[in-house]
Design a protein around this motif. Structure first.
Motif, PDB file in Angstrom:
ATOM      1  N   VAL A   1       4.592   0.573  -3.789  1.00  0.00           N
ATOM      2  CA  VAL A   1       5.444   1.326  -2.872  1.00  0.00           C
ATOM      3  C   VAL A   1       5.521   2.759  -3.373  1.00  0.00           C
ATOM      4  CG1 VAL A   1       7.711   1.047  -3.987  1.00  0.00           C
ATOM      5  CG2 VAL A   1       7.553   1.047  -1.473  1.00  0.00           C
ATOM      6  N   ASN A   2       6.058   3.643  -2.557  1.00  0.00           N
ATOM      7  CA  ASN A   2       6.334   5.027  -2.959  1.00  0.00           C
ATOM      8  C   ASN A   2       7.799   5.153  -3.358  1.00  0.00           C
ATOM      9  OD1 ASN A   2       3.710   6.349  -2.099  1.00  0.00           O
ATOM     10  ND2 ASN A   2       4.373   5.471  -0.145  1.00  0.00           N
ATOM     11  N   MET A   3       8.031   5.777  -4.509  1.00  0.00           N
ATOM     12  CA  MET A   3       9.405   5.984  -4.961  1.00  0.00           C
ATOM     13  C   MET A   3       9.814   7.438  -4.790  1.00  0.00           C
ATOM     14  SD  MET A   3      11.274   3.481  -5.907  1.00  0.00           S
ATOM     15  CE  MET A   3      12.485   4.257  -6.982  1.00  0.00           C
ATOM     16  N   PRO A   4      11.082   7.675  -4.416  1.00  0.00           N
ATOM     17  CA  PRO A   4      11.591   9.044  -4.316  1.00  0.00           C
ATOM     18  C   PRO A   4      11.494   9.748  -5.683  1.00  0.00           C
ATOM     19  CG  PRO A   4      13.107   7.492  -3.295  1.00  0.00           C
ATOM     20  CD  PRO A   4      12.090   6.680  -4.040  1.00  0.00           C
ATOM     21  N   PRO A   5      11.410  11.102  -5.668  1.00  0.00           N
ATOM     22  CA  PRO A   5      11.663  11.944  -4.498  1.00  0.00           C
ATOM     23  C   PRO A   5      10.445  12.227  -3.615  1.00  0.00           C
ATOM     24  CG  PRO A   5      11.505  13.290  -6.461  1.00  0.00           C
ATOM     25  CD  PRO A   5      11.406  11.870  -6.920  1.00  0.00           C
ATOM     26  N   GLY A   6       9.237  12.106  -4.113  1.00  0.00           N
ATOM     27  CA  GLY A   6       8.083  12.393  -3.277  1.00  0.00           C
ATOM     28  C   GLY A   6       7.974  13.875  -2.946  1.00  0.00           C
ATOM     29  N   PRO A   7       7.347  14.218  -1.793  1.00  0.00           N
ATOM     30  CA  PRO A   7       7.137  15.640  -1.446  1.00  0.00           C
ATOM     31  C   PRO A   7       8.477  16.367  -1.297  1.00  0.00           C
ATOM     32  CG  PRO A   7       5.854  14.186  -0.010  1.00  0.00           C
ATOM     33  CD  PRO A   7       6.808  13.315  -0.764  1.00  0.00           C
ATOM     34  N   PHE A   8       8.594  17.565  -1.808  1.00  0.00           N
ATOM     35  CA  PHE A   8       7.597  18.372  -2.495  1.00  0.00           C
ATOM     36  C   PHE A   8       7.890  18.438  -4.006  1.00  0.00           C
ATOM     37  CE2 PHE A   8       7.746  19.973   1.831  1.00  0.00           C
ATOM     38  CZ  PHE A   8       6.399  20.074   2.137  1.00  0.00           C
TER      39      PHE A   8
ATOM     40  N   PRO B   1       4.056   9.921  -5.863  1.00  0.00           N
ATOM     41  CA  PRO B   1       5.166   8.971  -5.805  1.00  0.00           C
ATOM     42  C   PRO B   1       4.732   7.517  -5.897  1.00  0.00           C
ATOM     43  CG  PRO B   1       4.578   9.632  -3.592  1.00  0.00           C
ATOM     44  CD  PRO B   1       3.625  10.361  -4.521  1.00  0.00           C
ATOM     45  N   ASN B   2       3.421   7.241  -6.081  1.00  0.00           N
ATOM     46  CA  ASN B   2       2.904   5.874  -6.048  1.00  0.00           C
ATOM     47  C   ASN B   2       3.303   5.099  -7.298  1.00  0.00           C
ATOM     48  OD1 ASN B   2      -0.337   7.032  -4.777  1.00  0.00           O
ATOM     49  ND2 ASN B   2       1.643   6.909  -3.772  1.00  0.00           N
ATOM     50  N   VAL B   3       3.895   3.901  -7.113  1.00  0.00           N
ATOM     51  CA  VAL B   3       4.276   3.054  -8.251  1.00  0.00           C
ATOM     52  C   VAL B   3       3.939   1.603  -7.951  1.00  0.00           C
ATOM     53  CG1 VAL B   3       6.192   4.591  -8.889  1.00  0.00           C
ATOM     54  CG2 VAL B   3       6.639   2.588  -7.451  1.00  0.00           C
TER      55      VAL B   3
ATOM     56  N   SER C   1       0.857  -1.186   0.000  1.00  0.00           N
ATOM     57  CA  SER C   1       0.000   0.000   0.000  1.00  0.00           C
ATOM     58  C   SER C   1       0.889   1.230   0.000  1.00  0.00           C
ATOM     59  CB  SER C   1      -0.919   0.004   1.226  1.00  0.00           C
ATOM     60  OG  SER C   1      -0.181   0.303   2.405  1.00  0.00           O
ATOM     61  N   TYR C   2       0.253   2.380  -0.249  1.00  0.00           N
ATOM     62  CA  TYR C   2       0.998   3.636  -0.315  1.00  0.00           C
ATOM     63  C   TYR C   2       0.950   4.399   1.007  1.00  0.00           C
ATOM     64  CZ  TYR C   2       0.649   2.493  -5.250  1.00  0.00           C
ATOM     65  OH  TYR C   2       0.718   1.846  -6.457  1.00  0.00           O
ATOM     66  N   GLY C   3       0.203   3.894   1.975  1.00  0.00           N
ATOM     67  CA  GLY C   3       0.174   4.492   3.298  1.00  0.00           C
ATOM     68  C   GLY C   3      -0.499   5.847   3.338  1.00  0.00           C
ATOM     69  N   ILE C   4      -0.252   6.562   4.407  1.00  0.00           N
ATOM     70  CA  ILE C   4      -0.852   7.886   4.598  1.00  0.00           C
ATOM     71  C   ILE C   4      -0.145   8.875   3.679  1.00  0.00           C
ATOM     72  CG2 ILE C   4      -1.291   9.741   6.252  1.00  0.00           C
ATOM     73  CD1 ILE C   4      -1.166   7.598   8.458  1.00  0.00           C
ATOM     74  N   PRO C   5      -0.893   9.577   2.830  1.00  0.00           N
ATOM     75  CA  PRO C   5      -0.255  10.540   1.922  1.00  0.00           C
ATOM     76  C   PRO C   5       0.661  11.500   2.656  1.00  0.00           C
ATOM     77  CG  PRO C   5      -2.581  10.286   1.381  1.00  0.00           C
ATOM     78  CD  PRO C   5      -2.358   9.534   2.668  1.00  0.00           C
ATOM     79  N   PHE C   6       1.696  11.896   2.004  1.00  0.00           N
ATOM     80  CA  PHE C   6       2.741  12.793   2.475  1.00  0.00           C
ATOM     81  C   PHE C   6       3.661  12.092   3.484  1.00  0.00           C
ATOM     82  CE2 PHE C   6       4.674  16.059   5.156  1.00  0.00           C
ATOM     83  CZ  PHE C   6       5.210  16.903   4.180  1.00  0.00           C
ATOM     84  N   PHE C   7       3.122  11.514   4.533  1.00  0.00           N
ATOM     85  CA  PHE C   7       3.967  10.946   5.579  1.00  0.00           C
ATOM     86  C   PHE C   7       4.636   9.636   5.144  1.00  0.00           C
ATOM     87  CE2 PHE C   7       0.868  13.593   7.826  1.00  0.00           C
ATOM     88  CZ  PHE C   7       1.729  14.423   8.520  1.00  0.00           C
TER      89      PHE C   7
ATOM     90  N   PRO D   1       5.223   8.513   1.991  1.00  0.00           N
ATOM     91  CA  PRO D   1       6.265   8.773   0.990  1.00  0.00           C
ATOM     92  C   PRO D   1       7.560   9.304   1.600  1.00  0.00           C
ATOM     93  CG  PRO D   1       4.146   9.501   0.151  1.00  0.00           C
ATOM     94  CD  PRO D   1       3.929   9.102   1.596  1.00  0.00           C
ATOM     95  N   LEU D   2       7.455  10.152   2.629  1.00  0.00           N
ATOM     96  CA  LEU D   2       8.671  10.642   3.289  1.00  0.00           C
ATOM     97  C   LEU D   2       9.399   9.507   4.001  1.00  0.00           C
ATOM     98  CD1 LEU D   2       7.539  14.051   4.850  1.00  0.00           C
ATOM     99  CD2 LEU D   2       8.981  13.687   2.839  1.00  0.00           C
ATOM    100  N   LYS D   3       8.644   8.648   4.673  1.00  0.00           N
ATOM    101  CA  LYS D   3       9.235   7.507   5.360  1.00  0.00           C
ATOM    102  C   LYS D   3       9.918   6.564   4.360  1.00  0.00           C
ATOM    103  CE  LYS D   3       7.993   3.790   8.620  1.00  0.00           C
ATOM    104  NZ  LYS D   3       8.469   2.651   7.814  1.00  0.00           N
ATOM    105  N   ASP D   4       9.227   6.278   3.237  1.00  0.00           N
ATOM    106  CA  ASP D   4       9.814   5.402   2.218  1.00  0.00           C
ATOM    107  C   ASP D   4      11.070   6.018   1.620  1.00  0.00           C
ATOM    108  OD1 ASP D   4       7.847   3.536   2.617  1.00  0.00           O
ATOM    109  OD2 ASP D   4       6.650   4.101   0.876  1.00  0.00           O
ATOM    110  N   ARG D   5      11.037   7.333   1.384  1.00  0.00           N
ATOM    111  CA  ARG D   5      12.212   8.008   0.819  1.00  0.00           C
ATOM    112  C   ARG D   5      13.404   7.903   1.763  1.00  0.00           C
ATOM    113  NH1 ARG D   5      11.263  14.096  -0.423  1.00  0.00           N
ATOM    114  NH2 ARG D   5      12.051  14.533   1.684  1.00  0.00           N
ATOM    115  N   PHE D   6      13.165   8.109   3.027  1.00  0.00           N
ATOM    116  CA  PHE D   6      14.261   8.046   4.003  1.00  0.00           C
ATOM    117  C   PHE D   6      14.854   6.638   4.039  1.00  0.00           C
ATOM    118  CE2 PHE D   6      16.473   8.194   8.012  1.00  0.00           C
ATOM    119  CZ  PHE D   6      16.943   9.497   8.070  1.00  0.00           C
ATOM    120  N   GLU D   7      13.991   5.631   4.008  1.00  0.00           N
ATOM    121  CA  GLU D   7      14.484   4.252   4.023  1.00  0.00           C
ATOM    122  C   GLU D   7      15.250   3.929   2.744  1.00  0.00           C
ATOM    123  OE1 GLU D   7      12.843  -0.356   4.262  1.00  0.00           O
ATOM    124  OE2 GLU D   7      11.463   1.305   4.638  1.00  0.00           O
ATOM    125  N   TYR D   8      14.767   4.408   1.615  1.00  0.00           N
ATOM    126  CA  TYR D   8      15.403   4.162   0.318  1.00  0.00           C
ATOM    127  C   TYR D   8      16.834   4.716   0.295  1.00  0.00           C
ATOM    128  CZ  TYR D   8      16.026   4.511  -4.815  1.00  0.00           C
ATOM    129  OH  TYR D   8      16.488   4.420  -6.119  1.00  0.00           O
TER     130      TYR D   8
END
Length: 532
Positions: free
Chosen positions: A113-120, A125-127, A73-79, A81-88
């Motif tokens: 999953v969400n791919m970087p860069p995401g916000p902003f 970022p959904n793929v 899933s893509y989780g809670i929008p904004f939050f 994607p930031l979490k996924d980006r940090f892990e990536y």
């Protein structure tokens, strides 16, 4: 200096008058090298057993695979994607572990999953991720996916970085400008074919002289910087009949390109800075194009003054001079120079780690073929008689493809087939593939994580359709109707020439390998000259 009989088979049906060989696969007594992008995290096995076999990959299901919802899933929008980006970017094991952990979690090579860069920087970022050799080719099928503005993924750099133009890499084949612009690049490649081999030999002889001098003086020689100088010098000589170092641009070409590429790819790069510096600087907000405008203008002026025959052809194709120059610049600097910047150091890395047994076999094969089939010169006919050399180049492209990320947007509702299941995706969904996993799929390649020098010798050639670094299978070619790299054959050719020139001159070499944002950082610690 070697004479050239270079041709590009994918360009306008140019063929070589050389019989194609299909030698029997032979054993090579070399040390096998285990691979991963971070050199620490192996790609997980997708099955209990694997072998060098060629399973059918097509859009039509050939087996009774289960229909499965795409997991994740893509989780809670904004939050999220930031979490996924940090892990990536910063998680243990890097991006390899980012994907590997999700394969294990979902028991699937296809997931959301969400791919970087995401916000902003990226609005969405959904793929849907495709990580095996069976699902991955969906990204090449332009009847199923759209490629408009997806060259860099879920965001597109500002067109201010390319003179206000959407250059060829960002165009879908259905767009009117795609065909004339790709034909222009084909023209540039075709018109340079008689210069490639002699200019490569001249330029890389200069490079090796420089490396030897530095090694003699300092006890080690750093390959990357002088290698990039040589690459840009060679491309200027081959494509434009101009050595950029004798123009106003001097030796600044690689630095100018590097800073410009950073402004294009910064949201996707890890520079090794602390996360609290990189995140706001690169991954959260775009770098202002105005900061790089002066550097880019220097590159533009060089290509404008050196590309007259190509510009004339562009105007005959209905392309304005300004748009042509920006596309020539992008093709040479971003696509070709950028590819060499990654590919040549990576090739040196795998060759260096393989050791002296492989070096000896390559030196014997290359020198013998040049003597017997080239009359003492490097020719296409001679290189066709070097099966181990050709296999080594393909294996370098397989194990560490210079383009890791591929994107496409579903044109309609689709079914996508992995080895284990069938998945439905909806029109408009973004599809993403991380190529190093697809090209190390253990259900296709035996010892998929290892650098196997003779993998593509003899019957191994059947596996070339799974070598897809060029945005398409190695067994197919670029056309105006697809998005396969226009310079696919050119890149393979010059990488072969690099290996050939290396082992014409040296019996063996030793290296140290470090990390860099793009490719490997190579330090040569010895170069053993060929015994006469």
């Amino acid at each position: 200096m070697a004479t050239s009989s270079l041709a590009f088979p994918s360009l306008h049906n140019l063929n070589l008058d050389v019989p194609k060989t299909n030698p029997r696969r032979r054993a090579t007594a070399v040390r096998l090298i285990t691979a991963s992008i971070k050199d620490s995290v192996p790609v997980p096995p997708l099955s209990a057993t694997s072998a060098d076999v060629a399973p059918t990959v097509s859009g039509n299901s050939t087996t009774n695979l289960p229909l499965r919802q795409v997991p994740g899933s893509y989780g809670i929008p904004f939050f999220q994607p930031l979490k996924d980006r940090f892990e990536y970017f910063y998680g243990a094991g890097g991006r390899d572990e980012f994907f590997k952990s999700r394969i294990h979690k979902f028991q699937s090579t296809v997931f959301r999953v969400n791919m970087p860069p995401g916000p902003f920087i990226a609005n969405n970022p959904n793929v849907v991720v495709l990580l095996d050799a069976k699902s991955f080719p969906t990204l090449f099928d332009v009847s199923k996916v759209e490629k408009k503005d997806l060259f860099t993924g879920t965001y597109m750099p500002s067109t201010e970085l390319t003179g206000g133009h959407r250059v060829l890499s960002y165009l879908d084949p259905s767009e009117p400008k795609h065909a004339p612009l790709k034909n222009l690049i084909f023209f540039m490649l075709k018109s340079s074919r008689s210069r490639v081999m002699p200019e490569f030999e001249a330029t890389y002889s200069e490079l090796f002289d420089e490396l030897e001098a530095e090694l003699a003086q300092k006890g080690k020689a750093f390959f990357n910087d002088v290698g990039e100088q040589a690459a840009f010098r060679f491309l200027g000589r081959a494509y434009l009949e101009t050595n950029p170092e004798v123009t106003k641009i001097g030796k600044d070409g690689p630095k100018l390109i590097g800073s410009w590429v950073l402004f294009n790819l910064g949201p996707l790069l890890r520079l090794g800075l602390p996360w609290f510096v990189e995140e706001p600087l690169l991954h959260t907000f775009r770098l202002p194009p105005a900061l790089i405008k002066k550097n880019y203008q220097k590159l533009y002026e060089f290509f404008e003054s050196s590309s007259s025959p190509i510009i004339e052809q562009a105007e005959a194709l209905g392309i304005s001079k300004d748009e042509a120059v920006h596309n020539i610049l992008f093709t040479v600097c971003f696509n070709t120079f950028g590819g060499i910047k990654i590919l040549f150091p990576n090739t040196l890395k795998w060759l260096g780690r393989a050791g002296t047994n492989l070096h000896t076999q390559l030196a014997e094969e290359i020198r013998g073929a040049i003597k017997t089939h080239g009359g003492g010169k490097v020719t296409m006919a001679a290189m066709e008689q070097m099966p181990l050399m050709k296999s080594v180049v393909y294996e370098s492209l397989r194990i560490e493809p210079p383009v890791a990320l591929q994107y496409g947007k579903a044109k309609r509702d689709l079914t996508i087939e992995s080895h284990d299941a069938i998945f439905k995706v909806k029109e408009g969904e973004m599809l993403f593939g991380y190529q190093p996993f697809a090209t190390k799929d253990p259900k296709v390649f035996d010892r998929a994580e290892e650098f196997v020098p003779d993998r593509f010798v003899g019957d191994g050639e059947k596996l070339l359709k799974y070598v897809t670094w060029s945005n398409g299978p190695e067994t197919e070619g670029p056309t105006v109707g697809n998005k396969q790299c226009a310079g696919k054959d050119f890149v393979v050719m010059i990488t072969r020439l690099f290996v050939v020139e290396l082992f014409r001159r040296y019996d063996s070499f030793d290296i140290e390998v470090g990390a860099s944002p793009l490719g490997a950082k190579i330090t040569l610690t010895s170069l053993k000259r060929a015994r006469v």
